[in-house]
Design a protein around this motif. Structure first.
Motif, PDB file in Angstrom:
ATOM      1  N   VAL A   9       0.907  -1.088   0.169  1.00 19.55           N
ATOM      2  CA  VAL A   9       0.136  -0.075   0.058  1.00 19.55           C
ATOM      3  C   VAL A   9       1.015   1.318  -0.157  1.00 19.55           C
ATOM      4  CG1 VAL A   9      -1.962   1.426   1.104  1.00 19.55           C
ATOM      5  CG2 VAL A   9      -1.996  -1.203   1.285  1.00 19.55           C
ATOM      6  N   VAL A  10       0.724   2.120  -1.062  1.00 19.43           N
ATOM      7  CA  VAL A  10       1.409   3.388  -0.985  1.00 19.43           C
ATOM      8  C   VAL A  10       0.662   4.175   0.041  1.00 19.43           C
ATOM      9  CG1 VAL A  10       1.800   5.623  -2.223  1.00 19.43           C
ATOM     10  CG2 VAL A  10       1.790   3.288  -3.227  1.00 19.43           C
ATOM     11  N   LYS A  11       1.668   4.530   1.138  1.00 18.76           N
ATOM     12  CA  LYS A  11       1.256   5.479   2.350  1.00 18.76           C
ATOM     13  C   LYS A  11       0.428   6.937   2.077  1.00 18.76           C
ATOM     14  CE  LYS A  11       4.711   5.725   4.826  1.00 18.76           C
ATOM     15  NZ  LYS A  11       5.788   5.810   6.127  1.00 18.76           N
ATOM     16  N   SER A  23      -8.218   8.472  -2.323  1.00 16.61           N
ATOM     17  CA  SER A  23      -7.955   7.063  -2.450  1.00 16.61           C
ATOM     18  C   SER A  23      -6.406   6.707  -1.856  1.00 16.61           C
ATOM     19  CB  SER A  23      -8.021   6.805  -3.873  1.00 16.61           C
ATOM     20  OG  SER A  23      -7.122   7.317  -4.772  1.00 16.61           O
ATOM     21  N   HIS A  24      -6.198   5.231  -1.938  1.00 12.56           N
ATOM     22  CA  HIS A  24      -4.692   4.781  -1.726  1.00 12.56           C
ATOM     23  C   HIS A  24      -4.487   3.728  -2.844  1.00 12.56           C
ATOM     24  CE1 HIS A  24      -5.072   6.597   2.260  1.00 12.56           C
ATOM     25  NE2 HIS A  24      -3.770   6.701   2.130  1.00 12.56           N
ATOM     26  N   THR A  25      -3.422   3.807  -3.167  1.00 16.30           N
ATOM     27  CA  THR A  25      -3.029   2.947  -4.275  1.00 16.30           C
ATOM     28  C   THR A  25      -2.481   1.390  -3.606  1.00 16.30           C
ATOM     29  OG1 THR A  25      -2.268   4.569  -5.678  1.00 16.30           O
ATOM     30  CG2 THR A  25      -1.354   2.468  -6.144  1.00 16.30           C
ATOM     31  N   LEU A  26      -3.021   0.348  -4.230  1.00 15.27           N
ATOM     32  CA  LEU A  26      -2.321  -0.851  -4.061  1.00 15.27           C
ATOM     33  C   LEU A  26      -1.723  -1.520  -5.095  1.00 15.27           C
ATOM     34  CD1 LEU A  26      -5.943  -2.282  -2.684  1.00 15.27           C
ATOM     35  CD2 LEU A  26      -4.095  -1.210  -1.315  1.00 15.27           C
ATOM     36  N   LYS A  34      -4.369  -1.106  -8.202  1.00 14.67           N
ATOM     37  CA  LYS A  34      -5.847  -0.519  -8.194  1.00 14.67           C
ATOM     38  C   LYS A  34      -5.647   0.446  -6.960  1.00 14.67           C
ATOM     39  CE  LYS A  34      -7.233  -5.657  -8.245  1.00 14.67           C
ATOM     40  NZ  LYS A  34      -7.609  -5.701  -9.399  1.00 14.67           N
ATOM     41  N   THR A  35      -6.667   1.211  -6.965  1.00 11.03           N
ATOM     42  CA  THR A  35      -7.094   2.131  -5.831  1.00 11.03           C
ATOM     43  C   THR A  35      -8.302   1.900  -5.212  1.00 11.03           C
ATOM     44  OG1 THR A  35      -8.075   3.853  -7.425  1.00 11.03           O
ATOM     45  CG2 THR A  35      -5.622   3.881  -7.212  1.00 11.03           C
ATOM     46  N   ILE A  36      -8.178   2.219  -3.949  1.00 15.31           N
ATOM     47  CA  ILE A  36      -9.298   1.968  -2.914  1.00 15.31           C
ATOM     48  C   ILE A  36      -9.849   3.529  -2.525  1.00 15.31           C
ATOM     49  CG2 ILE A  36      -9.323  -0.233  -2.501  1.00 15.31           C
ATOM     50  CD1 ILE A  36      -8.227   0.241   0.032  1.00 15.31           C
ATOM     51  N   GLY A  37     -10.856   3.898  -2.375  1.00 14.58           N
ATOM     52  CA  GLY A  37     -11.081   5.043  -1.801  1.00 14.58           C
ATOM     53  C   GLY A  37     -12.569   5.569  -1.701  1.00 14.58           C
ATOM     54  N   VAL A  38     -12.921   7.008  -1.667  1.00 10.78           N
ATOM     55  CA  VAL A  38     -14.441   7.362  -1.270  1.00 10.78           C
ATOM     56  C   VAL A  38     -14.253   8.557  -2.179  1.00 10.78           C
ATOM     57  CG1 VAL A  38     -14.610   6.402   0.835  1.00 10.78           C
ATOM     58  CG2 VAL A  38     -13.515   8.708   0.605  1.00 10.78           C
ATOM     59  N   ILE A  39     -15.492   8.781  -2.846  1.00  9.11           N
ATOM     60  CA  ILE A  39     -15.785  10.215  -3.458  1.00  9.11           C
ATOM     61  C   ILE A  39     -17.053  10.762  -2.594  1.00  9.11           C
ATOM     62  CG2 ILE A  39     -16.311  11.270  -5.426  1.00  9.11           C
ATOM     63  CD1 ILE A  39     -15.080   9.086  -7.068  1.00  9.11           C
ATOM     64  N   PHE A  40     -16.711  11.955  -2.091  1.00  8.80           N
ATOM     65  CA  PHE A  40     -17.808  12.593  -1.300  1.00  8.80           C
ATOM     66  C   PHE A  40     -18.716  13.157  -2.145  1.00  8.80           C
ATOM     67  CE2 PHE A  40     -13.920  12.441   1.418  1.00  8.80           C
ATOM     68  CZ  PHE A  40     -14.650  11.809   2.563  1.00  8.80           C
ATOM     69  N   PRO A  41     -20.412  13.547  -1.895  1.00  9.79           N
ATOM     70  CA  PRO A  41     -21.212  13.996  -2.730  1.00  9.79           C
ATOM     71  C   PRO A  41     -20.479  15.413  -3.306  1.00  9.79           C
ATOM     72  CG  PRO A  41     -22.034  13.313  -0.752  1.00  9.79           C
ATOM     73  CD  PRO A  41     -20.716  12.959  -0.822  1.00  9.79           C
ATOM     74  N   SER A  42     -20.673  15.005  -5.016  1.00  8.73           N
ATOM     75  CA  SER A  42     -20.001  16.236  -5.690  1.00  8.73           C
ATOM     76  C   SER A  42     -20.399  15.836  -7.114  1.00  8.73           C
ATOM     77  CB  SER A  42     -18.395  16.390  -5.630  1.00  8.73           C
ATOM     78  OG  SER A  42     -17.755  15.252  -5.764  1.00  8.73           O
ATOM     79  N   SER A  43     -20.167  16.940  -8.289  1.00  8.79           N
ATOM     80  CA  SER A  43     -20.123  16.719  -9.528  1.00  8.79           C
ATOM     81  C   SER A  43     -18.725  16.848  -9.916  1.00  8.79           C
ATOM     82  CB  SER A  43     -20.966  17.577 -10.161  1.00  8.79           C
ATOM     83  OG  SER A  43     -22.455  17.453  -9.745  1.00  8.79           O
ATOM     84  N   LEU A  44     -18.016  15.878 -10.481  1.00 11.04           N
ATOM     85  CA  LEU A  44     -16.714  15.864 -10.921  1.00 11.04           C
ATOM     86  C   LEU A  44     -16.308  15.280 -12.323  1.00 11.04           C
ATOM     87  CD1 LEU A  44     -15.187  14.309  -7.800  1.00 11.04           C
ATOM     88  CD2 LEU A  44     -15.405  16.700  -8.202  1.00 11.04           C
ATOM     89  N   THR A  45     -15.137  15.467 -13.043  1.00 13.88           N
ATOM     90  CA  THR A  45     -14.868  14.894 -14.096  1.00 13.88           C
ATOM     91  C   THR A  45     -13.579  14.192 -14.075  1.00 13.88           C
ATOM     92  OG1 THR A  45     -16.054  16.618 -15.719  1.00 13.88           O
ATOM     93  CG2 THR A  45     -14.508  15.322 -16.749  1.00 13.88           C
TER      94      THR A  45
END
Length: 103
Positions: A9-11, A23-26, A34-45
């Motif tokens: 895991v990349v710290k 996110s964090h990179t595995l 792979k990356t694991i993470g969260v996206i909070f309520p928003s509109s993004l590209t």
């Protein structure tokens, strides 16, 4: 699959859009990433280099792939594919818990 075994895991966190996506990179022994993470309520590209499979663990979103006019809805337990060298718009309706599989 509820966990990944034998990974590095990349710290340092990947923080995008002023903290709306974190996110964090595995790194796997076979060279996959792979990356694991969260996206909070928003509109993004997001722009993609490699193709991506977005696996949603929890939350709800709508996405629109580059060149498409239709939005598609997804929620926890579903996944969607984004081609490489492309982009997608995402509207996160609930905090999104995800795994991004590259390539």
């Amino acid at each position: 699959m509820s966990q990944f075994d034998n990974v590095s895991v990349v710290k340092k966190a990947n923080i995008y859009f002023d903290g709306k996506c974190v996110s964090h990179t595995l790194l796997f022994a076979d060279g996959t990433r792979k990356t694991i993470g969260v996206i909070f309520p928003s509109s993004l590209t997001f722009n993609t280099a490699a193709s991506e499979v977005m696996e949603l663990n929890a939350g709800r979103c709508r996405i629109r792939l580059a060149g498409e006019s239709e939005w598609r809805s997804y929620s926890g337990g579903e996944r969607f594919v984004v081609p490489g060298n492309s982009s997608f718009d995402i509207e996160t309706l609930e905090t999104l818990d995800y795994v991004c599989h590259f390539g």
